[in-house]
Design an enzyme around this catalytic site. Structure first.
Site, PDB file in Angstrom:
ATOM      1  N   HIS A 149       3.283   4.711  12.616  1.00  0.00           N
ATOM      2  CA  HIS A 149       2.572   4.420  11.379  1.00  0.00           C
ATOM      3  C   HIS A 149       1.241   3.720  11.613  1.00  0.00           C
ATOM      4  O   HIS A 149       0.644   3.178  10.686  1.00  0.00           O
ATOM      5  CB  HIS A 149       3.444   3.567  10.445  1.00  0.00           C
ATOM      6  CG  HIS A 149       3.259   3.882   9.000  1.00  0.00           C
ATOM      7  ND1 HIS A 149       2.447   3.158   8.168  1.00  0.00           N
ATOM      8  CD2 HIS A 149       3.770   4.870   8.234  1.00  0.00           C
ATOM      9  CE1 HIS A 149       2.477   3.651   6.948  1.00  0.00           C
ATOM     10  NE2 HIS A 149       3.267   4.695   6.964  1.00  0.00           N
ATOM     11  N   ASP A 161       5.925  -3.792   2.665  1.00  0.00           N
ATOM     12  CA  ASP A 161       6.151  -2.972   1.478  1.00  0.00           C
ATOM     13  C   ASP A 161       6.896  -1.683   1.813  1.00  0.00           C
ATOM     14  O   ASP A 161       7.637  -1.153   0.989  1.00  0.00           O
ATOM     15  CB  ASP A 161       4.813  -2.608   0.823  1.00  0.00           C
ATOM     16  CG  ASP A 161       4.183  -3.792   0.108  1.00  0.00           C
ATOM     17  OD1 ASP A 161       4.885  -4.798  -0.104  1.00  0.00           O
ATOM     18  OD2 ASP A 161       2.994  -3.714  -0.237  1.00  0.00           O
ATOM     19  N   GLU A 186       2.489 -10.004  -5.646  1.00  0.00           N
ATOM     20  CA  GLU A 186       1.443  -9.109  -5.159  1.00  0.00           C
ATOM     21  C   GLU A 186       0.527  -8.768  -6.330  1.00  0.00           C
ATOM     22  O   GLU A 186       0.615  -9.359  -7.410  1.00  0.00           O
ATOM     23  CB  GLU A 186       2.031  -7.833  -4.533  1.00  0.00           C
ATOM     24  CG  GLU A 186       2.618  -8.049  -3.153  1.00  0.00           C
ATOM     25  CD  GLU A 186       2.773  -6.760  -2.357  1.00  0.00           C
ATOM     26  OE1 GLU A 186       2.162  -5.727  -2.744  1.00  0.00           O
ATOM     27  OE2 GLU A 186       3.500  -6.769  -1.348  1.00  0.00           O
TER      28      GLU A 186
END
Length: 534
Positions: free
Chosen positions: A93, A162, A278
């Protein structure tokens, strides 16, 4: 025998085509329990990452069966007369080729357990120590699997990212942040112990008490000092459910004032604070109903135009309260008590209620939707910045209300964190203020003829944002940093550079590890052509 012949052929081909000076027998003598692969599909996978911005083809891919396999490979690289680089890859990623290497070996840390028998299923599974409230996990374990294992004992890690389909070793090599960081700190602040294979091929256990310098250097160390093969992670009792709330603001000062107030409550009892804080920026109506939108029903999309003043930017505060079914009767009162102190648009309260695991895994559901539309495996020119609190209003004016225009090509996250929750001894660099913001521009480039969504346009926009910050005196620090010269890296690390360099000389003196970060040039001749731009 066939595998050895194929590997020898692949190495000989590279000797001819790129001038590699590696002796093939150095790899053939590894004697690992896992699988050293030159299969084209393995090599192709390891040549790319989520960013799809850089391609680097490795010599081979190791699917390890144990930490000893990792150590054997690195030790061979360290002791080789000619040398080769080694990069650990988790779920792939990274954005800018950080886990890639050319003319070296990629260690595929994630997905090896039971992966077609490649690693013989020998990798250790998460081991939960319920009484001590921690879990030992393989460095390539994905956080989603850590969660599943710990929930069997009614426990869970405290701090998250997340997106849960990331490897433990990968996030701990950066920091690992999400909306819990204001309270618990990043994931690197919630680790008790590590097993690390250094650049010399030594397998060392490290913690605050044992090899503390290595422990602190590796956390947030961008893979420069060792490969994490085991992490001992702190746990807490897992809640059952989550009250998930979003409220909107048209005034940036009110938005940041409320965010900063909420994170200041970190020392309060659980009933007097939110568990997750957030936020994100809305510059076009499609965003709030976009890939982070499992919150909202497709049959009842949020109409931003009815709330936006004069077509300007809106800001969304995203907050949660965790609870158990036995305490459900008090959750409404706790939420209402906190919300009444905030200054959001009164008609903009959106609430949903869901299982704790479903909240944590919310982004994966959006991923599946994007994959079904062919919109996941596209270039991702992401830019993640830590912005000092004192300059966040200037950033808003220059970037959110300036450079970005009314198109974003993806979510823009913004939320503050408390610096005192970060251990200054780690390798991570943050702004020198008590409170700083993460601003994450998570854009996707599409080749659909729309200029503002093209890779070239978005990449140029990232450069403009960084240039604006420099001109405006906004001393940002990149999170998941990407630079191409050592001078830029020295500037990034600032006062931490000397220690960072010293630790590199001690634990990876030949600069074998994580060469894709482009911080240090490998010290053997075969790397010269590959690293010429450093």
């Amino acid at each position: 025998m066939a595998t050895k012949l194929l590997l020898t052929f692949a190495i000989c081909r590279l000797i001819v085509t790129v001038g590699l000076t590696l002796d093939p027998t150095e790899l053939l003598r590894l004697g690992v329990d896992g699988h050293l692969s030159v299969d084209p599909s393995d090599v192709e996978t390891a040549s790319l990452d989520f960013g799809l911005l850089i391609r680097s083809e490795p010599l081979a891919v190791l699917h390890p069966a144990s930490a000893r396999d990792v150590a054997k490979l690195v030790k061979v690289a360290y002791g080789s007369n000619h040398g080769f680089t080694v990069s650990a890859r988790g779920h792939g990623h990274s954005i800018n080729g950080q886990a890639q290497t050319t003319n070296g070996v990629v260690i595929q840390m994630s997905g090896s357990r039971g992966g077609g028998g490649m690693a013989s299923g020998k990798l250790p599974r998460p081991r939960v120590w319920a009484r001590e409230s921690y879990v030992d996990v393989w460095g390539g374990e994905l956080w989603i699997d850590v969660l599943r294992s710990t929930l069997e004992y009614g426990l869970a890690p405290k701090s998250w990212t997340d997106y849960l389909y990331l490897s433990v070793g990968g996030t701990l090599s950066n920091a690992g942040i999400s909306g819990q960081a204001f309270n618990h700190g990043p994931q690197i602040s919630n680790v008790y112990e590590l097993d690390v294979v250094t650049g010399k091929g030594q397998l060392l256990t490290c913690s605050e008490e044992q090899n503390p310098e290595l422990f602190q250097a590796v956390l947030g160390g961008l893979g420069q000092f060792g490969i994490i093969t085991r992490a001992r992670i702190s746990l807490e009792p897992a809640p059952q459910r989550v009250r998930w709330i979003r409220v909107l603001y048209s005034n940036f000062s009110a938005f940041t004032r409320d965010q900063e107030y909420l994170i200041s409550l970190h020392g309060k009892p659980t009933s007097q604070k939110f568990d997750y804080i957030e936020g994100f920026v809305i510059v076009d109506e499609g965003l709030i109903n976009n890939w982070r939108s499992s919150f909202f029903s497709p049959r009842n999309p949020v109409k931003i135009s009815s709330l936006r003043a004069n077509g300007g930017v809106l800001y969304c505060l995203e907050i949660t309260k965790n609870y158990h079914e036995t305490t459900a009767d008090t959750i409404d009162q706790e939420v209402e008590s906190l919300l009444k102190k905030l200054n959001f648009i009164p008609t903009s309260v959106f609430t949903t209620d869901l299982l704790y695991v479903d909240f944590l895994d919310r982004v994966h559901k959006a991923e599946l939707k994007l994959r079904s539309k062919g919109l996941w495996e596209v270039p991702h020119p992401w830019l993640n910045l830590f912005v000092p609190k004192s300059k966040i209003a200037d950033f808003d004016k220059g970037v959110f209300k300036g450079i970005l225009g009314n198109k974003t090509s993806g979510p823009i996250l913004i939320y503050p964190m408390n610096k005192n929750k970060w251990d200054h001894r780690s390798s991570v660099v943050t702004p020198d203020e008590d409170v700083f913001y993460l601003v994450a521009l998570l854009r996707s480039a599409l080749d659909n003829g729309e200029q503002t969504r093209s890779l070239e346009y978005l990449t140029d926009q990232n450069r403009r944002i960084l240039r604006f910050c420099d001109d405006a005196g906004i001393k940002v620090k990149q999170y998941l940093p990407h630079y191409t010269t050592q001078e830029e890296w020295k500037d990034h690390f600032g006062d931490k550079w000397d220690r960072f360099h010293q630790m590199k000389m001690e634990f990876d003196p030949r600069h074998i590890l994580a060469s894709g970060q482009q911080i240090f040039r490998p010290t053997f001749p075969s790397s010269s052509s590959n690293m010429a731009s450093w």
